[in-house]
Design a protein around this motif. Structure first.
Motif, PDB file in Angstrom:
ATOM      1  N   GLN A  49       0.831  -1.212   0.000  1.00  0.00           N
ATOM      2  CA  GLN A  49       0.000   0.000   0.000  1.00  0.00           C
ATOM      3  C   GLN A  49       0.867   1.265   0.000  1.00  0.00           C
ATOM      4  N   TRP A  50       2.038   1.175   0.618  1.00  0.00           N
ATOM      5  CA  TRP A  50       2.973   2.304   0.634  1.00  0.00           C
ATOM      6  C   TRP A  50       3.519   2.550  -0.775  1.00  0.00           C
ATOM      7  N   ARG A  52       1.985   1.728  -3.503  1.00  0.00           N
ATOM      8  CA  ARG A  52       0.871   2.278  -4.308  1.00  0.00           C
ATOM      9  C   ARG A  52       0.750   3.783  -4.087  1.00  0.00           C
ATOM     10  N   ALA A  53       0.852   4.208  -2.816  1.00  0.00           N
ATOM     11  CA  ALA A  53       0.726   5.650  -2.514  1.00  0.00           C
ATOM     12  C   ALA A  53       1.818   6.441  -3.239  1.00  0.00           C
ATOM     13  N   LYS A  54       3.017   5.883  -3.289  1.00  0.00           N
ATOM     14  CA  LYS A  54       4.131   6.543  -3.981  1.00  0.00           C
ATOM     15  C   LYS A  54       3.823   6.679  -5.478  1.00  0.00           C
ATOM     16  N   ILE A  56       0.856   6.720  -6.912  1.00  0.00           N
ATOM     17  CA  ILE A  56      -0.248   7.671  -7.128  1.00  0.00           C
ATOM     18  C   ILE A  56       0.284   9.107  -7.101  1.00  0.00           C
ATOM     19  N   ARG A  57       1.245   9.367  -6.216  1.00  0.00           N
ATOM     20  CA  ARG A  57       1.830  10.712  -6.137  1.00  0.00           C
ATOM     21  C   ARG A  57       2.380  11.151  -7.499  1.00  0.00           C
ATOM     22  N   ASP A  78      -7.553  -1.266  -5.066  1.00  0.00           N
ATOM     23  CA  ASP A  78      -6.723  -0.566  -4.077  1.00  0.00           C
ATOM     24  C   ASP A  78      -6.309   0.817  -4.568  1.00  0.00           C
ATOM     25  N   ILE A  79      -5.892   0.890  -5.819  1.00  0.00           N
ATOM     26  CA  ILE A  79      -5.450   2.175  -6.370  1.00  0.00           C
ATOM     27  C   ILE A  79      -6.646   3.116  -6.533  1.00  0.00           C
ATOM     28  N   GLN A  82      -7.731   4.423  -3.235  1.00  0.00           N
ATOM     29  CA  GLN A  82      -6.799   5.414  -2.658  1.00  0.00           C
ATOM     30  C   GLN A  82      -6.960   6.770  -3.343  1.00  0.00           C
ATOM     31  N   ARG A  86      -8.990  10.603  -1.676  1.00  0.00           N
ATOM     32  CA  ARG A  86      -8.189  11.818  -1.419  1.00  0.00           C
ATOM     33  C   ARG A  86      -9.113  13.027  -1.269  1.00  0.00           C
TER      34      ARG A  86
END
Ligand code: SAM
Length: 249
Positions: A49-50, A52-54, A56-57, A78-79, A82, A86
């Motif tokens: 998940q970390w 994925r967050a990177k 998405i940024r 998941d994506i 996320q 936001r």
């Protein structure tokens, strides 16, 4: 048999092989859908998940928070979830995957006002040219039977100036990390995957699909060949994963 016959037979055999692999991948993800998230969290020590967050940024959603974004090979959403959750996001996410059970397994994570799951093949997306302001594919493009075809198809559906982000497993450069990683990935992950998902081949397929995937530099070149500009990539977690970013001019 003439040269033409041989060529035709080879093309037919390749097409049959591709169809078999496509069918296998679709069925395999459909079978493991209920267990997919649990296995991911366990085998990645929740790093997934970390990562994925990177990724998405890198989409730079803040650049146009009201637009439509494509999450390709969206799996259990998941994506898409996320992005959709936001606070600064007011647009929509189209989440496309050819294995409907994967999308269904993720429905509880999303608001249907923001995320639209679509059953679709990455090689033949049912979207008009330039419909998306950005696209992301996470641990997905490695599974598509025609990588170059998928890259071209994503390029087609992006509008000018849009970013395309790929998060995939990488080829770690460190000999020690590489040795530990391969030991874990090739031996322990299949054991954990088989125990949780009770699927005999899925988690043996995982390390094989990573081994056959192009290197980071090769993937970057393929993105350029598909028409993407300003292609760059960066490794994370000792090269276990890499994030590629390209832009449609
Ligand atoms: C490893 S999962 C990744 C799911 C999700 N993106 C994530 O972050 O976990 C790969 C997904 O790609 C999908 N997939 C593979 N080939 C595809 C294709 N040709 N078209 C659409 N989806 C495909 C599979 O059904 C599966 O859900």
């Amino acid at each position: 048999m003439t040269a033409l016959d041989t060529e035709r037979a080879t093309a037919e055999a390749a097409a049959t092989g591709a169809a078999v692999k496509r069918g296998y991948v679709k069925q395999m993800f459909s079978d493991i859908a209920p267990y997919y998230d649990r296995v991911n969290r366990i085998i990645s020590f929740r790093l997934d998940q970390w990562w994925r967050a990177k990724a998405i940024r890198e989409l730079n959603i803040a650049g146009d928070p009201n637009a439509t974004y494509l999450d390709l090979c969206a799996g259990t959403l998941d994506i898409a979830s996320q992005i959709g959750s936001r606070r600064d996001f007011h647009g929509s996410v189209v989440a496309a995957d050819f294995a409907e059970p994967m999308l269904r397994a993720g429905l509880r994570k999303i608001s249907r006002d923001v995320v639209r799951p679509v059953t679709a093949d990455a090689l033949d997306l049912p979207f008009t040219d330039g419909f998306a302001a950005g696209a992301i594919v996470v641990f997905g493009i490695r599974n598509v039977i025609d990588l170059n075809g998928a890259l071209r198809e994503v390029h087609r559906v992006l509008r000018s100036g849009a970013r395309f982000v790929i998060l995939e497993f990488g080829a770690t450069q460190s000999p020690l990390v590489g040795w530990i990683y391969r030991l874990y990935f090739n031996n322990l992950c299949p054991l954990i995957g088989n125990a949780v998902a009770r699927h005999h081949s899925a988690y043996h397929y995982l390390p094989k699909s990573v081994a056959y995937f192009p290197s980071e530099t090769d993937l970057a070149q393929r993105m350029r060949d598909a028409g993407f500009d300003a292609v760059r990539w960066r490794s994370h977690t000792f090269g276990v994963v890499a994030i590629h970013v390209g832009e449609k001019r």
